[in-house]
Motif scaffolding. Structure first.
Motif, PDB file in Angstrom:
ATOM      1  N   GLU A 184       0.840  -1.195   0.000  1.00 65.50           N
ATOM      2  CA  GLU A 184       0.000   0.000   0.000  1.00 65.50           C
ATOM      3  C   GLU A 184       0.881   1.253   0.000  1.00 65.50           C
ATOM      4  O   GLU A 184       1.780   1.404   0.821  1.00 65.50           O
ATOM      5  N   THR A 185       0.601   2.149  -0.939  1.00 64.64           N
ATOM      6  CA  THR A 185       1.432   3.331  -1.157  1.00 64.64           C
ATOM      7  C   THR A 185       0.558   4.569  -1.243  1.00 64.64           C
ATOM      8  O   THR A 185      -0.527   4.536  -1.827  1.00 64.64           O
ATOM      9  N   ILE A 186       1.043   5.666  -0.654  1.00 60.06           N
ATOM     10  CA  ILE A 186       0.332   6.942  -0.667  1.00 60.06           C
ATOM     11  C   ILE A 186       0.977   7.860  -1.696  1.00 60.06           C
ATOM     12  O   ILE A 186       2.198   8.040  -1.692  1.00 60.06           O
ATOM     13  N   VAL A 187       0.168   8.430  -2.561  1.00 59.44           N
ATOM     14  CA  VAL A 187       0.629   9.467  -3.480  1.00 59.44           C
ATOM     15  C   VAL A 187       0.306  10.819  -2.843  1.00 59.44           C
ATOM     16  O   VAL A 187      -0.853  11.092  -2.514  1.00 59.44           O
ATOM     17  N   MET A 188       1.341  11.635  -2.658  1.00 55.84           N
ATOM     18  CA  MET A 188       1.176  12.942  -2.026  1.00 55.84           C
ATOM     19  C   MET A 188       1.487  14.049  -3.033  1.00 55.84           C
ATOM     20  O   MET A 188       2.309  13.863  -3.936  1.00 55.84           O
ATOM     21  N   VAL A 189       0.832  15.178  -2.844  1.00 50.09           N
ATOM     22  CA  VAL A 189       0.993  16.314  -3.757  1.00 50.09           C
ATOM     23  C   VAL A 189       1.196  17.581  -2.945  1.00 50.09           C
ATOM     24  O   VAL A 189       0.577  17.768  -1.887  1.00 50.09           O
ATOM     25  N   GLY A 190       2.077  18.455  -3.431  1.00 46.75           N
ATOM     26  CA  GLY A 190       2.314  19.724  -2.766  1.00 46.75           C
ATOM     27  C   GLY A 190       2.663  20.810  -3.770  1.00 46.75           C
ATOM     28  O   GLY A 190       3.169  20.529  -4.866  1.00 46.75           O
ATOM     29  N   ALA A 191       2.378  22.051  -3.397  1.00 48.25           N
ATOM     30  CA  ALA A 191       2.723  23.207  -4.241  1.00 48.25           C
ATOM     31  C   ALA A 191       4.198  23.525  -4.081  1.00 48.25           C
ATOM     32  O   ALA A 191       4.758  23.432  -2.982  1.00 48.25           O
ATOM     33  N   LEU A 192       4.835  23.911  -5.176  1.00 49.86           N
ATOM     34  CA  LEU A 192       6.254  24.259  -5.129  1.00 49.86           C
ATOM     35  C   LEU A 192       6.484  25.714  -4.742  1.00 49.86           C
ATOM     36  O   LEU A 192       7.509  26.035  -4.130  1.00 49.86           O
TER      37      LEU A 192
END
Length: 247
Positions: free
Chosen positions: A98-106
């Protein structure tokens, strides 16, 4: 920050980690390397409506992997057809990874708190550190060795040195407005000193210079230390995926 659609993130991640062999089976992208990384050695659907003849297509994909002596592996994301998982379960596939995809603003991220080297290709010191820090298998190292020659999108390899020795590394690829961070690893004796954070921030700075505005990354769901680091940098969960492999 508006979360990019899953399809955009999935395509960026596939572009950032190409495989030596790849074929399409409908919307399924079937990839094979040396049997190391899951993303390089699995089938990933890109259309949840693409569910025609799933049992026959799964069997066909299994045959492709068998030709190269590789175990078949299916990566289940929000873009996978709902009917795919029951088909795999009936064929003896269990869930793992199980893997989490994370997103963030640069925009707004700070500069690194110390020096970090950014190169167009990894050197031997980069490879030595990633192997020693993450305990990567020979198969995974072989895939990493091919990566610079396979990549079509711009990419950079980041190294953080301590007393002349590469102690922490990362890799980042820029697919238009989306950057993909991977390969973050720090030697065990150097952990707890903020070196991984520095490598990440240097990677994100390079990605901004290439025109990226958001970054995504993939981290195992039980990696609490990495999750804590990325959350402190403003990243949040976008979605999760798992693999189905024969048990």
């Amino acid at each position: 920050m508006e979360m990019p659609p899953v399809g955009i993130l999935e395509r960026a991640a596939l572009n950032a980690m190409p495989a030596p062999r790849q074929a399409l089976c409908g919307s399924a992208v079937v990839r094979a390397g040396h049997g190391g990384a899951g993303r390089v050695n699995s089938a990933t659907w890109l259309d949840p409506e693409d569910e025609a003849d799933l049992p026959a297509r799964v069997q066909r994909i299994e045959g492709w992997y068998a030709r190269f002596g590789l175990p078949p592996r299916f990566r289940l994301t929000p873009l996978s057809p709902a009917a795919l998982e029951p088909v795999l379960m009936a064929r003896g596939y269990g869930r793992t990874g199980e893997t989490i995809v994370m997103v963030g603003a640069l925009d707004g991220l700070p500069l690194p708190d110390g020096p970090a080297e950014t190169a167009e290709a990894p050197d031997q010191a980069w490879f030595d550190t990633t192997e020693g820090a993450a305990g990567r298998s020979a198969e995974r190292m072989a895939e990493l060795g091919l990566l610079p020659a396979l990549l079509l999108v711009p990419a950079a390899w980041v190294s953080v040195r301590v007393e002349g020795r590469v102690a922490s590394v990362a890799c980042v690829a820029a697919d238009g407005a989306v950057a993909v961070l991977s390969g973050v690893a720090t030697l065990p004796v150097m952990r707890g000193r903020g070196l991984a954070r520095r490598a990440c921030l240097a990677s994100f700075g390079w990605a901004r210079s290439e025109g990226a505005r958001v970054a995504c990354l993939q981290v195992e769901a039980d990696n609490d230390a990495a999750l804590s680091l990325y959350r402190r940098l403003g990243f949040r969960e976008a979605y999760r995926y798992v693999y189905r492999v024969r048990m």
